[in-house]
Design a protein around this motif. Structure first.
Motif, PDB file in Angstrom:
ATOM      1  N   LEU A 192     -14.092 -46.478  40.820  1.00  0.00           N
ATOM      2  CA  LEU A 192     -14.700 -45.586  41.431  1.00  0.00           C
ATOM      3  C   LEU A 192     -15.202 -44.478  40.230  1.00  0.00           C
ATOM      4  CD1 LEU A 192     -15.261 -43.578  43.770  1.00  0.00           C
ATOM      5  CD2 LEU A 192     -13.113 -42.540  43.681  1.00  0.00           C
ATOM      6  N   SER A 193     -14.530 -44.556  39.132  1.00  0.00           N
ATOM      7  CA  SER A 193     -15.057 -43.807  37.969  1.00  0.00           C
ATOM      8  C   SER A 193     -16.258 -44.337  37.585  1.00  0.00           C
ATOM      9  CB  SER A 193     -13.920 -43.693  36.899  1.00  0.00           C
ATOM     10  OG  SER A 193     -13.617 -45.058  36.352  1.00  0.00           O
ATOM     11  N   THR A 194     -16.446 -45.667  37.386  1.00  0.00           N
ATOM     12  CA  THR A 194     -17.597 -46.399  37.010  1.00  0.00           C
ATOM     13  C   THR A 194     -19.027 -46.169  37.790  1.00  0.00           C
ATOM     14  OG1 THR A 194     -16.280 -48.259  36.378  1.00  0.00           O
ATOM     15  CG2 THR A 194     -18.596 -48.585  36.499  1.00  0.00           C
ATOM     16  N   ILE A 195     -18.729 -45.753  39.092  1.00  0.00           N
ATOM     17  CA  ILE A 195     -19.858 -45.483  39.566  1.00  0.00           C
ATOM     18  C   ILE A 195     -20.138 -43.997  39.562  1.00  0.00           C
ATOM     19  CG2 ILE A 195     -20.702 -44.868  42.121  1.00  0.00           C
ATOM     20  CD1 ILE A 195     -18.683 -47.294  42.918  1.00  0.00           C
ATOM     21  N   SER A 196     -19.130 -43.133  39.349  1.00  0.00           N
ATOM     22  CA  SER A 196     -19.300 -41.713  39.121  1.00  0.00           C
ATOM     23  C   SER A 196     -19.869 -41.420  37.729  1.00  0.00           C
ATOM     24  CB  SER A 196     -18.061 -41.270  39.204  1.00  0.00           C
ATOM     25  OG  SER A 196     -17.327 -41.269  40.279  1.00  0.00           O
ATOM     26  N   VAL A 197     -19.537 -42.241  36.667  1.00  0.00           N
ATOM     27  CA  VAL A 197     -20.284 -42.243  35.380  1.00  0.00           C
ATOM     28  C   VAL A 197     -21.740 -42.616  35.489  1.00  0.00           C
ATOM     29  CG1 VAL A 197     -20.232 -43.447  33.169  1.00  0.00           C
ATOM     30  CG2 VAL A 197     -17.991 -42.616  33.996  1.00  0.00           C
ATOM     31  N   TYR A 198     -21.954 -43.602  36.240  1.00  0.00           N
ATOM     32  CA  TYR A 198     -23.359 -44.084  36.367  1.00  0.00           C
ATOM     33  C   TYR A 198     -24.134 -43.087  37.093  1.00  0.00           C
ATOM     34  CZ  TYR A 198     -27.660 -46.768  38.033  1.00  0.00           C
ATOM     35  OH  TYR A 198     -28.662 -47.261  37.921  1.00  0.00           O
ATOM     36  N   LEU A 199     -23.769 -42.370  37.978  1.00  0.00           N
ATOM     37  CA  LEU A 199     -24.622 -41.159  38.491  1.00  0.00           C
ATOM     38  C   LEU A 199     -24.765 -40.015  37.618  1.00  0.00           C
ATOM     39  CD1 LEU A 199     -22.944 -41.270  42.093  1.00  0.00           C
ATOM     40  CD2 LEU A 199     -25.170 -42.155  41.529  1.00  0.00           C
ATOM     41  N   ILE A 200     -23.752 -39.729  36.726  1.00  0.00           N
ATOM     42  CA  ILE A 200     -23.900 -38.793  35.498  1.00  0.00           C
ATOM     43  C   ILE A 200     -24.859 -39.111  34.681  1.00  0.00           C
ATOM     44  CG2 ILE A 200     -22.652 -37.294  34.008  1.00  0.00           C
ATOM     45  CD1 ILE A 200     -19.969 -37.712  35.627  1.00  0.00           C
ATOM     46  N   VAL A 201     -24.652 -40.200  34.213  1.00  0.00           N
ATOM     47  CA  VAL A 201     -25.561 -40.950  33.210  1.00  0.00           C
ATOM     48  C   VAL A 201     -27.349 -40.752  33.883  1.00  0.00           C
ATOM     49  CG1 VAL A 201     -26.623 -42.950  31.952  1.00  0.00           C
ATOM     50  CG2 VAL A 201     -23.834 -42.371  32.024  1.00  0.00           C
ATOM     51  N   LEU A 202     -27.373 -41.057  35.070  1.00  0.00           N
ATOM     52  CA  LEU A 202     -28.782 -41.055  35.786  1.00  0.00           C
ATOM     53  C   LEU A 202     -29.251 -39.620  35.778  1.00  0.00           C
ATOM     54  CD1 LEU A 202     -28.591 -43.406  39.075  1.00  0.00           C
ATOM     55  CD2 LEU A 202     -29.954 -43.699  36.910  1.00  0.00           C
ATOM     56  N   ALA A 203     -28.208 -38.605  36.112  1.00  0.00           N
ATOM     57  CA  ALA A 203     -28.795 -37.348  36.441  1.00  0.00           C
ATOM     58  C   ALA A 203     -28.958 -36.599  35.040  1.00  0.00           C
ATOM     59  CB  ALA A 203     -27.764 -36.591  37.018  1.00  0.00           C
ATOM     60  N   VAL A 204     -27.918 -36.532  34.169  1.00  0.00           N
ATOM     61  CA  VAL A 204     -28.118 -35.730  32.959  1.00  0.00           C
ATOM     62  C   VAL A 204     -29.162 -35.915  31.843  1.00  0.00           C
ATOM     63  CG1 VAL A 204     -26.628 -34.862  31.110  1.00  0.00           C
ATOM     64  CG2 VAL A 204     -25.525 -35.098  33.247  1.00  0.00           C
ATOM     65  N   PRO A 205     -29.477 -36.918  31.120  1.00  0.00           N
ATOM     66  CA  PRO A 205     -30.489 -37.072  30.326  1.00  0.00           C
ATOM     67  C   PRO A 205     -31.740 -36.919  30.750  1.00  0.00           C
ATOM     68  CG  PRO A 205     -28.977 -38.769  30.013  1.00  0.00           C
ATOM     69  CD  PRO A 205     -28.484 -38.177  31.444  1.00  0.00           C
ATOM     70  N   GLY A 206     -32.057 -37.697  31.846  1.00  0.00           N
ATOM     71  CA  GLY A 206     -33.108 -37.340  32.742  1.00  0.00           C
ATOM     72  C   GLY A 206     -33.414 -36.346  33.304  1.00  0.00           C
ATOM     73  N   GLY A 207     -32.557 -35.401  33.640  1.00  0.00           N
ATOM     74  CA  GLY A 207     -32.690 -34.142  34.321  1.00  0.00           C
ATOM     75  C   GLY A 207     -33.046 -33.199  32.950  1.00  0.00           C
ATOM     76  N   LEU A 208     -32.380 -33.341  31.966  1.00  0.00           N
ATOM     77  CA  LEU A 208     -32.707 -32.219  30.793  1.00  0.00           C
ATOM     78  C   LEU A 208     -34.297 -32.454  30.409  1.00  0.00           C
ATOM     79  CD1 LEU A 208     -29.446 -32.694  28.429  1.00  0.00           C
ATOM     80  CD2 LEU A 208     -30.194 -30.735  30.250  1.00  0.00           C
ATOM     81  N   ILE A 209     -34.491 -33.628  30.400  1.00  0.00           N
ATOM     82  CA  ILE A 209     -35.931 -33.981  29.947  1.00  0.00           C
ATOM     83  C   ILE A 209     -36.874 -33.253  31.021  1.00  0.00           C
ATOM     84  CG2 ILE A 209     -37.743 -35.931  29.627  1.00  0.00           C
ATOM     85  CD1 ILE A 209     -35.313 -37.353  28.513  1.00  0.00           C
ATOM     86  N   GLY A 210     -36.673 -33.777  32.188  1.00  0.00           N
ATOM     87  CA  GLY A 210     -37.237 -33.065  33.478  1.00  0.00           C
ATOM     88  C   GLY A 210     -37.561 -31.688  33.349  1.00  0.00           C
ATOM     89  N   ILE A 211     -36.342 -31.068  32.964  1.00  0.00           N
ATOM     90  CA  ILE A 211     -36.236 -29.512  33.156  1.00  0.00           C
ATOM     91  C   ILE A 211     -37.165 -28.994  31.815  1.00  0.00           C
ATOM     92  CG2 ILE A 211     -35.139 -27.314  32.298  1.00  0.00           C
ATOM     93  CD1 ILE A 211     -32.862 -28.982  34.045  1.00  0.00           C
ATOM     94  N   GLY A 212     -36.951 -29.764  30.812  1.00  0.00           N
ATOM     95  CA  GLY A 212     -37.790 -29.533  29.527  1.00  0.00           C
ATOM     96  C   GLY A 212     -39.370 -29.735  29.772  1.00  0.00           C
ATOM     97  N   ALA A 213     -39.645 -30.603  30.312  1.00  0.00           N
ATOM     98  CA  ALA A 213     -41.291 -30.992  31.006  1.00  0.00           C
ATOM     99  C   ALA A 213     -41.570 -30.020  32.125  1.00  0.00           C
ATOM    100  CB  ALA A 213     -41.257 -32.297  31.407  1.00  0.00           C
ATOM    101  N   GLY A 214     -40.827 -29.005  32.542  1.00  0.00           N
ATOM    102  CA  GLY A 214     -41.468 -27.957  33.586  1.00  0.00           C
ATOM    103  C   GLY A 214     -41.156 -28.832  35.170  1.00  0.00           C
ATOM    104  N   LEU A 215     -40.451 -29.697  35.274  1.00  0.00           N
ATOM    105  CA  LEU A 215     -40.192 -30.250  36.604  1.00  0.00           C
ATOM    106  C   LEU A 215     -38.941 -29.043  37.092  1.00  0.00           C
ATOM    107  CD1 LEU A 215     -40.044 -33.776  36.123  1.00  0.00           C
ATOM    108  CD2 LEU A 215     -41.907 -32.455  37.254  1.00  0.00           C
ATOM    109  N   ARG A 216     -39.273 -29.051  38.576  1.00  0.00           N
ATOM    110  CA  ARG A 216     -38.177 -28.292  39.477  1.00  0.00           C
ATOM    111  C   ARG A 216     -37.916 -29.025  40.733  1.00  0.00           C
ATOM    112  NH1 ARG A 216     -37.791 -26.914  34.991  1.00  0.00           N
ATOM    113  NH2 ARG A 216     -37.993 -25.024  34.076  1.00  0.00           N
ATOM    114  N   GLY A 217     -37.112 -28.716  41.480  1.00  0.00           N
ATOM    115  CA  GLY A 217     -36.733 -29.076  42.927  1.00  0.00           C
ATOM    116  C   GLY A 217     -36.786 -30.690  43.113  1.00  0.00           C
ATOM    117  N   TRP A 218     -37.432 -31.187  44.145  1.00  0.00           N
ATOM    118  CA  TRP A 218     -37.298 -32.540  44.372  1.00  0.00           C
ATOM    119  C   TRP A 218     -37.797 -33.322  43.533  1.00  0.00           C
ATOM    120  CZ3 TRP A 218     -33.931 -34.587  47.607  1.00  0.00           C
ATOM    121  CH2 TRP A 218     -33.708 -33.858  48.924  1.00  0.00           C
ATOM    122  N   ALA A 219     -38.913 -33.086  42.914  1.00  0.00           N
ATOM    123  CA  ALA A 219     -39.737 -33.517  41.980  1.00  0.00           C
ATOM    124  C   ALA A 219     -38.732 -33.846  40.688  1.00  0.00           C
ATOM    125  CB  ALA A 219     -40.933 -33.090  41.244  1.00  0.00           C
ATOM    126  N   LEU A 220     -37.832 -32.962  40.077  1.00  0.00           N
ATOM    127  CA  LEU A 220     -36.877 -33.202  39.293  1.00  0.00           C
ATOM    128  C   LEU A 220     -35.784 -34.132  39.579  1.00  0.00           C
ATOM    129  CD1 LEU A 220     -35.667 -32.195  36.534  1.00  0.00           C
ATOM    130  CD2 LEU A 220     -34.496 -30.223  37.667  1.00  0.00           C
TER     131      LEU A 220
END
Length: 654
Positions: free
Chosen positions: A11-39
């Motif tokens: 269960l923690s492995t799945i959770s770690v993967y979801l966090i890894v999916l969201a955090v680095p890409g989310g920060l890059i997307g925010i930096g590039a100006g993305l918001r909402g569903w596009a982000l």
């Protein structure tokens, strides 16, 4: 076959993967100006962009790839995105035209769509875990051993280069392979502390949820209704040929590329309707992310979105040469960011690695039936989705700005029919090379617009049901009811869909994915490449092996998993015999001659082989063990030091 991981570790492995999916890409997307569903939709792709770029670039400057350096690289990329955006805004290089959003979704509509995405993710979890029978089961298909060994290699050595992980099988120089999937997997493995099989499963579990999120982001970008977006998420969680069938074949990075492909339409539409530095940066990141996720994903994305460009030019919403000219800077920036992958791919195409086409020749009627019923590996057609697909085709005019999806479905379905029915023709082999002339891969690509059309059919049925119900006199007589008809009709249709598909085809999809684990009914009576006893023997080999030792093994039995399971390098680290190292080939054919053949002894010395590990199963049916590894019991230069019903370990007496 399972390896020892607790439920909580999985269960923690799945959770770690979801966090890894969201955090680095989310920060890059925010930096590039993305918001909402596009982000939300682009964040997973940008994670693969960031970590897939980090490994090769860090290797080029002599730094190891690990959690700290990967995080630093992601922060650097996010900082660059933020800085470029800030500079563009200060210099007036950002368009003042607002980002097109289409009809406003209410808070209730957003919540409903989020619920549908979560439903698709939950369906995906049930499907994969049911198919695996255990959260840490070992994948049994062809390429999965390569991915498993590659993930452990990167995690243990810090070598994120594009050839390093291939040295487990193609030593000493390795072979090019885009490794974003493995770089992300290496972080999940390192952070979670789970076994490699558990890490692979954890990465696979939410595959349909990622697909659902990508489809929703695309529909939102083109101004689609919330009912359409929610329907797309549900179809993504139910359709076999969407997210699941590639997993059933063991094509794990390819499956990732497929579910991320719809995001190309998000980035392209943003760029075409608002061409500036911000949207150009997002477009560039998307191009590179698709290339890094899987090389064929970029080719597939080009074909998927080509009808979008043609529709735009036909409607005179843009001028073709001007649109193409605007894409040039984004393309050049992508070339720079993905330079290691592009140079590696060019070198690989000129290498001696064999290309063997599938040359499929099924009847055209069968190919069309498979497209319409969303299945290839399953016997039972998904008739409810077929009905929705027909409804979507008949109401395609109501797609509005997404009518291009119908032409995308026609184009990609036509490609599938050609490869499935005429796969031996030279020109068909040539154009389908990015997909290895494989009809299963082309079906997955065609499934993207087909899923969108089926979702559109479901949304239009909801619209029709709501319209009919709103006209009833007893509804008109109650002022509060008309406003609730839309929600009630959607809930009713989803409920009917759940019942009519026996839980959104969860059981059928689990049967399809079970092919990857040899857990399905089609595997009864067939040898399992990696058994429980073989896993036990591989773990024992990890205790017996000395540092730097390589273990001689048979290429086609499950012992190719040795490195992934125990960290000990096997002589054969992949089932694939193409361009195998000369010493590995020679030993597999002549090892029995160790006492009398100096070439055998020289090869053993060069590879530092001290043990022989043999399993019982085979990745191929009715294939005998390599001649040099047969009948080893009783040979004077070997001592059996371990055995169980499916495996044995010998020590070489030097």
């Amino acid at each position: 076959m399972p390896t020892p991981d607790t439920f909580w570790t999985s269960l923690s492995t799945i959770s770690v993967y979801l966090i890894v999916l969201a955090v680095p890409g989310g920060l890059i997307g925010i930096g590039a100006g993305l918001r909402g569903w596009a982000l939300a939709g682009l964040a997973p792709l940008f994670t693969y962009l960031s970590l897939g770029s980090a490994g090769p670039w860090l290797s080029m400057v002599g730094l190891p790839y690990n959690t700290a350096t990967a995080a630093a690289f992601s922060l650097l990329l996010a900082g660059i995105a933020f800085g470029v955006r800030a500079l563009a805004r200060s210099r007036g290089w950002v368009s003042q035209v607002p980002v097109p959003r289409g009809p406003t979704w209410s808070k209730r509509a957003h919540a409903a769509v989020i619920g549908c995405v979560l439903l698709a993710t939950g369906l995906s979890m049930v499907v994969v875990l049911s198919a695996a029978d255990d959260a840490s089961s070992v994948f049994q298909r062809w390429d999965t051993v390569y991915h498993a060994n590659g993930i452990r290699y990167i995690a243990e050595t810090g070598d994120g280069s594009l050839v390093g992980m291939s040295t487990i099988n193609w030593y000493p120089d390795g072979s090019f392979y885009p490794n974003a999937y493995h770089l992300v997997g290496a972080l999940v493995y390192s952070i979670s502390g789970a076994s490699i099989p558990a890490a692979l499963n954890g990465i696979t579990v939410p595959i349909a949820g990622i697909f659902a999120l990508a489809l929703v982001a695309a529909i939102r970008q083109f101004g689609g209704r919330a009912a359409f977006a929610g329907s797309a998420a549900i179809v993504a969680g139910a359709a076999t040929t969407g997210a699941y069938e590639s997993v059933s074949s063991g094509l794990l990075p390819f499956a990732l590329g497929i579910v991320l492909t719809p995001l190309a339409a998000v980035a392209l539409q943003r760029f075409l309707t608002r061409p500036d530095v911000e949207s150009g940066m997002v477009f560039t990141f998307t191009i590179v992310g698709l290339l890094l996720a899987h090389s064929s994903a970029l080719f597939g994305a080009i074909l998927f979105t080509a009808p979008l460009l043609l529709q735009r030019w036909f409607r005179r919403e843009g001028v073709w040469w001007r649109d193409l000219l605007r894409m040039v800077p984004a393309g050049l920036a992508a070339l720079v960011l993905a330079a290691p992958q592009i140079l590696g791919a060019i070198a690989f195409t000129s290498s001696s690695y064999p290309y063997i086409p599938w040359a499929s020749d099924i009847p055209v009627s069968s190919a069309l039936a498979q497209l319409l019923t969303f299945r290839q590996v399953l016997q039972e057609p998904q008739m409810v989705l077929c009905v929705l697909l027909v409804a979507g085709i008949l109401t395609a005019r109501a797609l509005g700005s997404m009518r291009w999806v119908a032409f995308s479905a026609l184009l990609l379905s036509g490609m599938f029919v050609l490869v499935a029915c005429y796969g031996a023709l030279p020109w068909v082999i040539s154009f389908s090379r990015p997909w290895w002339n494989d009809r299963y891969r082309l079906m997955s690509l065609a499934a993207i617009p087909l899923c969108l059309l089926a979702a559109h059919g479901l949304a239009e049925l909801q619209r029709l049901l709501a319209k009919v119900a709103a006209g009833w006199d007893w509804v008109k007589a109650r002022p509060r009811l008309p406003a609730r008809i839309g929600v009630a009709s959607a809930v009713l249709l989803v409920s009917v869909l759940a019942v009519g598909t026996n839980g959104f085809y969860t059981t059928a999809n689990a049967t399809a994915v079970a092919y990857a684990y040899h857990n399905g009914p089609e595997s009864v009576g067939r040898p399992v490449p990696v058994t429980d006893f073989e896993v036990d023997a591989m773990r024992e080999m990890g205790r017996l092996a000395e540092p730097g030792e390589m273990v001689l093994n048979d290429r086609l039995d499950g012992t190719a998993w040795l490195f992934a399971i125990s960290g000990v390098r096997p002589v054969a680290g992949h089932y694939d015999p193409g361009v195998a190292p000369p010493d590995a080939t020679y030993l597999s054919n002549h090892f029995r001659e160790y006492d009398t053949n100096p070439e055998v002894r020289a090869a053993v010395e060069r590879l530092n082989v001290r043990h022989v590990l043999l399993g019982s199963g085979s990745i191929k049916v009715d294939v005998l063990r390599a001649p040099g590894l047969r009948d080893l019991d009783g040979l004077p230069f070997l001592e059996k030091v371990y055995s169980n019903p499916d495996a044995m370990i010998y020590r070489i007496l030097r």
